[in-house]
Design an enzyme around this catalytic site. Structure first.
Site: not given
Length: 487
Positions: A264, A271, A282, A343, A345
């Site tokens: 991620d 990030k 992740d 992302e 969810r």
């Protein structure tokens, strides 16, 4: 490594005997037997202060006396033999750390003295077996000295008589090791396709039925929210489904759903660079579902269990989803994506809709979903949300038995308004306040047709810094939860 039970230390033939010594008071039976057969060596060591018996202190005695040929490992338990779970785990970890590096093939652990507060003998055996076996885990395959890390122990003997409890502990440890291995793998190895191959491996090994939905099939089903996450990656996304069928043919399954973002970056909402390497973790929600499947397959309980993995890689590119984009979910609801780093969810919501076809008895999703949960609960408790209090209560009970802590968080209707959007049915973030709650609220909108709970494991799935590594949680909790469905 073979793990078996024994009744009394005096009846065991082993290369190494592990016995526990309190810092004061009488020696427990196993230690007293060694003391009596070694001219009082244990008493002498404690009285002289050489071995004080403090919590998790260890002392190896390769030769106790001329008349006692077996090596002995002394382990301190402090002032009380009624330990808390945390104390017992610390003691067992010290044992595993010592014996896995020693040249002994057979080891007997006189663990009856480790009875923890408010636990049955069976629960203690299961936990000791689990924690000892977990202590032997090493991440292998990427260092030149990996062969030197393999333990010499081939038979581990644990004091007790409950074979069923032992089996649960050993199977849980095997599942935990599987989860930790997947979590610790780098993102260039553990891709969505790699996770799909691991599902097929479990299918071949245990007879689990495996379905792999590729991007074409997900597009046909209208899973555009999930597909939006992997759009910026060269790695194709998969929805992975595994069916364990141990119950009646017409019995509805219990379902576990794991977030499997194999790396991620945050996507276009990139990030910060520091610690981004930890975003290989992740996919630990998915890894925990894989580990639970392995544990269940080892135990062969009479229930139907379906595991679903939403696997994707979140990368920035010219094809990537952008903040402000609106996508349609499989349920028909539209989502305004305000932050592409929210992302998890997005992949879970379509998977939750897909799961409706199984008419499940219960659904639990597991995800490293929010940094807000880490702020709220740290690395001690996983956050738990539920739309059904029966499921919440069952998870709490399983958590207690498994010594795998969770804390129920609120899912009040008032939080839902933070997800309002001017342009779509729902926004994918709810602002800076109550971030873990609003993430769960988002998921709850796709779970109206079945009992559901959500576990946010962002703070418990791995440890960062110098001790960086996957924890294997919450395999123990999930395994106990599913086993409770067979009673």
């Amino acid at each position: 490594m073979n793990t078996v039970l024994f009744d009394r230390l005096s009846n065991v033939q082993a290369d190494l005997l592990v016995t526990f010594v309190p810092s004061e008071g009488e020696l427990p039976e196993s230690s007293a037997w060694i003391d009596a057969n070694s001219d009082g060596q244990l008493t002498s060591l404690r009285e002289s202060g050489v071995f004080k018996g403090s919590l998790a202190q260890t002392l190896l005695l390769p030769s106790v006396s001329a008349d006692f040929s077996q090596a002995v490992l002394l382990v301190g338990v402090g002032k009380s033999t009624q330990l808390s779970d945390m104390q017992a785990r610390k003691v067992v970890a010290a044992v595993a750390s010592q014996i896995k590096s020693l040249p002994y093939a057979t080891v007997a652990v006189a663990s009856a003295v480790l009875g923890t507060k408010n636990r049955s003998a069976g629960e203690t055996i299961a936990l000791v077996a689990q924690w000892l076996n977990e202590g032997f885990y090493n991440f292998l395959g990427f260092k030149q000295d990996d062969a030197e890390k393999v333990s010499k122990v081939d038979t581990l003997m644990i004091e007790g008589s409950d074979e069923a409890a032992l089996a649960i502990g050993v199977a849980t440890a095997a599942g935990s090791a599987f989860t930790r291995q997947l979590g610790n793998l780098p993102g260039n190895v553990c891709t969505p396709n790699y996770l799909a191959s691991k599902a097929q491996m479990l299918g071949e090994e245990y007879g689990v039925e495996v379905e792999l939905l590729d991007e074409t099939k997900m597009d046909e089903l209208g899973m555009h929210c999930m597909l939006s996450v992997g759009r910026g990656s060269d790695q194709p996304s998969y929805l992975i489904v595994m069916h364990y069928r141990g119950g009646a043919e017409n019995e509805a399954p219990h379902v576990l759903l794991g977030k499997g973002i194999t790396f991620d970056t945050g996507g276009i909402s990139l990030k910060p660079g520091p610690k981004m390497d930890e975003m290989k973790y992740d996919m630990c929600g998915a890894a925990s579902v894989f580990g639970t499947m392995k544990a269940i397959c080892e135990l062969k309980p009479k229930l139907n269990f379906t595991a679903v993995i939403a696997a994707a890689e979140n990368m920035p590119s010219a094809r990537a989803t952008k903040p402000g984009d609106i996508v349609k979910t499989m349920s028909g609801k539209t989502v305004e994506i305000l932050n592409t780093d929210a992302e998890g969810r997005l992949v879970l919501c379509d998977a939750l809709t897909y799961i409706e076809r199984f008419k499940p008895q219960s659904v639990v999703d597991i995800a490293t979903l929010t940094g807000a949960c880490v702020v709220a609960l740290g690395g001690v408790n996983s956050g738990m949300y539920a739309n059904d209090e029966a499921v919440a209560s069952e998870l709490k009970a399983a958590s207690q038995i498994a010594a795998d802590k969770i804390w129920q968080m609120p899912l009040d209707e008032e939080y839902q308004q933070q997800l309002d959007s001017n342009f779509a049915d729902i926004a994918n973030i709810g602002g800076p306040e109550a971030g873990s709650v609003t993430a769960a609220c988002f998921l709850s909108r796709f779970t109206e047709s079945y009992p559901w709970a959500h576990l946010d494991i962002a703070g418990t799935a791995w440890t960062g810094g110098a001790a960086k590594g996957a924890s294997g949680r919450p395999v123990a909790l999930l395994t106990r939860y599913l086993l409770s469905k067979t009673q």
